[in-house]
Structure formats: C-alpha cells, structure tokens
Design a protein around this motif. Structure first.
Motif, short mmCIF file in Angstrom:
data_model
loop_
_atom_site.label_atom_id
_atom_site.label_comp_id
_atom_site.label_asym_id
_atom_site.label_seq_id
_atom_site.Cartn_x
_atom_site.Cartn_y
_atom_site.Cartn_z
N TYR A 16 10.37 -7.74 27.55
CA TYR A 16 11.29 -8.16 28.61
C TYR A 16 12.71 -7.68 28.30
O TYR A 16 13.41 -7.17 29.17
N ASP A 17 13.11 -7.82 27.04
CA ASP A 17 14.46 -7.39 26.63
C ASP A 17 14.64 -5.88 26.81
O ASP A 17 15.70 -5.42 27.24
N LEU A 18 13.59 -5.12 26.47
CA LEU A 18 13.66 -3.65 26.64
C LEU A 18 13.77 -3.29 28.12
O LEU A 18 14.52 -2.39 28.51
N GLY A 19 13.03 -4.03 28.95
CA GLY A 19 13.10 -3.82 30.40
C GLY A 19 14.49 -4.14 30.93
O GLY A 19 15.03 -3.40 31.77
N TYR A 20 15.07 -5.22 30.43
CA TYR A 20 16.42 -5.59 30.84
C TYR A 20 17.42 -4.50 30.44
O TYR A 20 18.33 -4.16 31.20
N GLY A 21 17.21 -3.94 29.26
CA GLY A 21 18.08 -2.86 28.78
C GLY A 21 18.03 -1.65 29.70
O GLY A 21 19.06 -1.04 30.02
N SER A 25 21.17 -0.38 32.03
CA SER A 25 21.69 0.98 31.81
C SER A 25 21.55 1.85 33.06
O SER A 25 21.74 3.07 33.00
N ASN A 26 21.21 1.23 34.18
CA ASN A 26 21.04 1.95 35.46
C ASN A 26 19.99 3.05 35.38
O ASN A 26 20.17 4.15 35.93
N ASN A 27 18.89 2.76 34.69
CA ASN A 27 17.81 3.76 34.55
C ASN A 27 16.82 3.73 35.70
O ASN A 27 15.89 4.52 35.74
N VAL A 28 17.01 2.78 36.63
CA VAL A 28 16.11 2.68 37.79
C VAL A 28 16.71 3.48 38.95
O VAL A 28 17.87 3.29 39.31
N SER A 29 15.90 4.39 39.50
CA SER A 29 16.39 5.21 40.62
C SER A 29 15.29 5.37 41.67
O SER A 29 14.15 4.96 41.46
N LYS A 30 15.68 5.98 42.80
CA LYS A 30 14.74 6.24 43.90
C LYS A 30 13.96 4.99 44.30
O LYS A 30 12.74 5.05 44.50
N HIS A 77 9.18 -0.82 31.99
CA HIS A 77 9.68 -0.09 33.16
C HIS A 77 9.48 -0.92 34.44
O HIS A 77 10.35 -0.95 35.31
N ALA A 78 8.34 -1.62 34.52
CA ALA A 78 8.08 -2.50 35.67
C ALA A 78 9.07 -3.66 35.68
O ALA A 78 9.54 -4.08 36.74
N ILE A 79 9.39 -4.18 34.50
CA ILE A 79 10.38 -5.27 34.41
C ILE A 79 11.74 -4.79 34.91
O ILE A 79 12.43 -5.50 35.65
N ALA A 80 12.11 -3.57 34.52
CA ALA A 80 13.40 -3.00 34.96
C ALA A 80 13.46 -2.92 36.48
O ALA A 80 14.48 -3.25 37.10
N VAL A 81 12.34 -2.53 37.11
CA VAL A 81 12.29 -2.43 38.57
C VAL A 81 12.39 -3.82 39.21
O VAL A 81 13.13 -4.02 40.18
#
Length: 201
Positions: A16-21, A25-30, A77-81
C-alpha cells in the motif's frame, strides 16, 4: 469511488505504501473512467496498464500488466490508480467520464472513416502498419498460411520449440523480452493447434 479501507485490508502495508508513493509522485497517467471502471497507465520500472472495477456486491477487482499481479490480488500500481481516482473532485470525475464518452465517439468515427475507404487503400494502411512490426507481420503471414492449409503436427512442434527459451533466462529484462517474443508466437500457435484433431492436439 473505490473503498480504500477494503483495499487496505487485502494488501500488505508495504504494498500500500509503495502504491501511495507512485500516486504521490504523479506516476498515474491516461486515466479513463467508464461507469464503475477505471483504466490508467502507471509508470514504474516500465509502464503498466491497470484496470480497476467495482463489482456490485463484491470486492474491487484489479488487473495489471506487471509481474506482481500474477500473485497479488491488488498490486501497488492498482493502489496508485485507486488513490488517483479517489482524489478527484465530483467535477473532475464527471470530466473523466465525459472524456471516455468522447473516446467512444472517436472510435465510432474512426470505424466509419475506415468503412468509407476503398479496399486497396485499406490494404496499403494495413501493410504499412505490419511493416513497422516484425511480430505482427509474421503473425498475419502465419494466419494466412494456416487459413489456406492447416499446419502439420511436425510444423507446429518446430514452432513450439522456437517459442521456448534456448537457455536459462534469469535477468528481469531477459525474461521480459523472452515473453514478449514467445507471447506473439504462442498467439499464432494455439489457434493452429485447435484446428487439429483432438488426438493430435
């Protein structure tokens, strides 16, 4: 839109922490939102495609093209989204849905544009696309040959051998590049195998 508490209960705190990172860091696009489904690209070591969906009466379902998604229900990556989607205001969510509608309209317009093209022009477009991709070209040549005459078990055995690694592959980049090539080969092989009698399959 997504229940972050429910997702948190299903993943390790480190994931979860890695996803939050990645999200921070604005790594989610499109990002594209259609109803209860969200799709996006997430930049990590490579760019990964993520799909998240709320299923009525069930947990949030996640899929990702990263290797970890093979053994994790919800990867970083899914957590980040999920975090990105939940950070949007109501107006931003409405805009994201409007963008999805526009893309759907674009697809319909593009299909209509292709349908208006004469056959020889369409052939030129397809051949130009195939010439840019060695794998796509080989795949379509194979499909054409197999469509005219089903391949023998011997020919298919040679292709399967070609799709298997020639040596032990351990490095991440080597493994990734092997699977890209092998995937395109097996994409051709499996439909050809289905044409054989069951005992030969």
């Amino acid at each position: 839109m997504f229940d972050l508490n429910e997702i948190k209960q299903r993943v390790a705190s480190k994931t979860y922490d890695l996803g939050y990172g990645l999200y921070a860091s604005n790594n989610v696009s499109k990002l594209l939102i259609v109803g209860d489904q969200a799709m996006a690209s997430v930049a990590g070591q490579y760019k990964y495609k993520v799909t998240l969906e709320n299923i009525a009466g069930a947990q949030c379902v996640a899929s990702c093209t990263c290797p970890a998604a093979d053994y994790q229900e919800v990867c970083k990556h899914a957590i980040a989204v999920a975090l990105k989607v939940n950070s949007l205001s109501a107006a931003e969510l409405a805009n994201a849905n409007a963008d999805a509608t526009t893309q759907g309209n674009e697809r319909g317009a593009l299909m209509a544009w292709f349908l208006d093209k004469p056959a020889n022009e369409l052939t030129d477009i397809i051949m130009g696309f195939l010439d840019e991709s060695e794998h796509e070209y080989d795949k379509w040549v194979f499909m054409m040959s197999n469509d005219k005459q089903a391949m023998s078990t011997g020919e298919l055995s040679k292709l399967i051998t070609k799709a298997l690694p020639k040596k032990s592959v351990w490095g991440w980049n080597e493994v990734r590049s092997y699977f890209v090539d092998a995937d395109s080969l097996f994409e051709m092989i499996f439909p050809a195998i289905e044409k054989l009698p069951v005992d030969q399959q």
